[in-house]
Design an enzyme around this catalytic site. Structure first.
Site: not given
Ligand code: ZN
Length: 703
Positions: A485, A488, A514, A616-621
């Site tokens: 973190e 970032h 990332e 991840h791929i069907f309900a996320g970005g």
């Molecule tokens: Zn991160």
């Protein structure tokens, strides 16, 4: 009304640009303040729409100002939702959120603004615009285009319909996964069935049983209720000696949401078909192209090439992992043992225990938070020449445990600040760890008399709090998370971009964002760094070398298998959005099996339906973007290799390379294309060699 407005004039959410007065935010007044702000912003938006000159000053700068006012107010509310949650706050949030969302859509789909942006790009001012500004305008146009703003008539109508249908199906998809997960349970009453499982899992399973009505359930004597939630499923697969029960649980896990009332099979096909249709309306060949239009990766072929290079490099290592596991199991379980999918986690854990016998608990005493911060700040000074000093009390916070720090450059000039909220507070704080922006660097938003507004970051972790007067003793994972973190945060704070829409992590491509975070994580495996930031909280002794070596060695254990598993997911995701033809010869599951032939060493069961819970791929970005994890890892590993090449032991080299990293990756943020930023640091394009080397794998050219 006038009185209301006056009262609102001093509302903490409307004081954008200042350090937020968190404790003055009364949840009851949030809806009123946000609605007032939205009213003002709508009027401004209408003024822009009603005829604005297509110039940077008349168009883009007002958009930045508007975005900043809403971003500040709604950002503070969102931040408090994460770190100071309460019923009153949640109620206020939910009541006004739809209005914020619809304002955002209204702006994203504004045709006059889109037309003005295009006119700016095609007009006389364009040639003289700075590259950072050009990149901002290009991004704004692309995002608007992807929001369907350029479409007319029936196409636009259909596009909006598709958006609604996709949103609904994503919601149903994730509800089905949740419901199917919740619908399964397995209650065990015979202690022999729980053989091998750790105390923490027994406690969890007994608690599950009590919640389901078995009032007398205890960790010691059961009953134990197993579920498919990962904190329960994962440890059971790793530790339970009963092979039959592992099989039962595994089969339930990989067929979740694939039949009955929670079946996601049809939804998967519908989502893929809708995405393809949407892509074609937008003028792309398929959804993979849409996804890559806003990524660092240049095109689908470049992603496929990387995935294939990594696959070739990790496949034989994964085969060896499986051979080793089989041999190890045969020695203990008999020569007729043949590995099945429910055996892998179990035997892998047994090998790990034998080979790297240390526990997370042994490490904690060496990592008290104050010492870790000292080490982390010292490293930042050596690498990037920045000085970080505690400034507690100089800014209002939301909790007494929250710290405030100021960051200065080599000359002592202040450049940024950040909050650190380190400890877990389950009653009011969301789990996980994150960096978020409180204020972004911007020249346009500078206070009168200032040249620029300085960036301020939130760093939020959920680590072990201090107990019994001891400092917070961090697990190694918690140390790594803090570094992540902080990475970032460095990109947010050390930016030198003065354009608010491209400073810090703004406008950085998803598959590149990332890079600084994973880069900083790497330093937790650098012996000198770890020596510098570990000190036993009682004796002051640094982490012993023997322990460090175990931690370091465990890092590459099964690296080939882990890599291959991620490649299986990423390649399946890409093929579904690139090669799959809705209604064609191959079902999505056929695609999955075809990919599995090359990316697994132990083939999935014929009835495996992991796609039905691939949120991840069907309900996320992450649709056509799951590869981003690996893409960014290539960058971060190669960046570290830049330091290794220069010499990690050599202070001067470390400092020179660190300054170059600061001046490129950390300073340029979203103002320059990430491939150019990387090349400016490394002197060449990224290669996966370092990632493979760090994982103990060797690069081979694809046959
Ligand atoms: Zn991160």
């Amino acid at each position: 009304m006038a009185a209301d407005t006056n009262a609102l004039a001093d509302h903490p959410l409307l004081a954008s640009g200042h350090l937020p007065r968190f404790r003055d935010v009364d949840p009851a007044t949030i809806p009123e303040a946000i609605e007032y702000l939205l009213g003002e912003l709508t009027a401004e938006l209408e003024a822009i729409e009603s005829g604005v000159a297509p110039t940077w000053d008349a168009l883009v700068e007002p958009l930045e100002r508007m975005g900043d006012r809403l971003g500040f107010a709604w950002g503070v509310v969102g931040h408090l939702m994460g770190v100071k949650n309460s019923d009153a706050l949640r109620e206020a949030y939910e009541s006004v959120q739809p209005k914020v969302v619809s304002f955002g859509l209204r702006q994203a789909q504004s045709r006059p603004i889109y037309d003005a942006l295009v006119a700016l790009r095609e007009g006389p001012e364009w040639a003289g615009l700075a590259p950072a500004r050009k990149r901002i305008v290009e991004s704004l146009i692309r995002d608007a285009k992807h929001a369907g703003v350029g479409l007319d008539g029936a196409e636009r109508e259909r596009f909006n319909e598709i958006q609604n249908e996709l949103a609904q199906r994503a919601m149903h998809f994730s509800n089905h996964v949740l419901d199917a997960t919740a619908a399964f349970s397995l209650t065990l009453t015979d202690p022999a069935d729980m053989a091998g499982t750790p105390q923490s899992l027994r406690e969890l399973a007994a608690q599950n049983a009590r919640e389901a009505g078995e009032e007398g359930a205890t960790a010691e004597s059961g009953p134990w209720r197993l579920t498919l939630d990962f904190p329960c499923f994962g440890p059971f697969m790793e530790h339970a000696t009963s092979r039959a029960l592992r099989e039962q649980l595994y089969r339930a896990y990989v067929t979740r949401a694939s039949e009955g009332e929670h079946d996601n099979t049809r939804i998967i096909e519908e989502i893929l078909a809708l995405r393809l249709e949407e892509s074609k309306i937008l003028g792309y060949r398929n959804f993979a192209e849409v996804s890559l239009a806003s990524k660092m990766a240049p095109d689908v072929d470049a992603v496929k090439k990387l995935l294939e290079d990594l696959r070739v490099a990790s496949y034989s290592a994964a085969e060896k992992d499986l051979e080793e596991l089989t041999a190890f199991a045969r020695e203990r379980d008999g020569d007729d043992f043949e590995p099945r999918p429910w055996d892998v986690a179990f035997w892998a854990e047994r090998i790990r225990e034998q080979r790297y016998d240390y526990s997370e608990e042994e490490l904690r005493p060496y990592f008290p938070l104050p010492r870790v911060l000292e080490g982390l700040f010292g490293l930042s000074e050596r690498l990037f020449g920045v000085r970080i000093e505690a400034a507690d009390g100089e800014a209002p916070t939301w909790h007494d445990d929250v710290r405030f720090f100021r960051v200065a450059d080599e000359s002592g000039e202040p450049i940024a600040a950040f909050y650190l909220d380190p400890y877990s507070r389950p009653a009011e704080k969301r789990g996980g760890a994150w960096m978020d922006e409180c204020l972004g660097r911007s020249r346009a938003l500078a206070a009168p008399g200032d040249a620029v507004r300085l960036p301020v970051a939130y760093l939020v972790c959920n680590q072990t709090p201090p107990v019994d007067g001891r400092p917070s003793l961090m697990s190694f994972d918690e140390v790594t998370t803090l570094f992540h973190e902080f990475g970032h945060g460095l990109q947010h704070m050390l930016t030198r971009v003065d354009e608010g829409l491209a400073s810090g992590i703004r406008n950085v491509e998803w598959d590149a964002v990332e890079l600084p975070s994973q880069f900083m994580e790497n330093f937790c495996y650098d012996r000198a760094t770890i020596r510098g930031l570990s000190a036993h909280f009682e004796t002051g002794e640094p982490l012993p070398d023997a322990l460090f070596e175990k931690v370091d060695a465990a890092r590459t254990y099964r690296a080939g298998s882990d890599m291959l598993r991620q490649l299986y997911f990423a390649s399946t995701d890409l093929a579904l959005h690139d090669e799959y033809v809705p209604g064609g010869d191959e079902s999505p599951f056929d695609v999955q099996r075809r990919i599995a032939e090359r990316t697994t060493v132990l083939p999935p069961l014929p009835e495996d339906r992991f796609l039905c819970s691939f949120g991840h791929i069907f309900a996320g970005g992450y649709a056509a973007g799951y590869y981003s994890y690996k893409w960014a890892e290539v960058l971060s590993a190669d960046a570290l290799a830049g330091f290794e090449d220069a010499g990690l032991e050599d202070e001067q080299a470390l400092s020179d390379t660190g300054r170059r990293f600061r001046d490129t990756v950390l300073a340029l943020g979203g103002s320059v294309a990430p491939a150019e930023v990387f090349e400016a640091f490394r002197g060449r394009a990224p290669t996966p060699d370092a990632l493979l080397r760090h994982a103990g794998l060797e690069a081979k050219s694809a046959a």
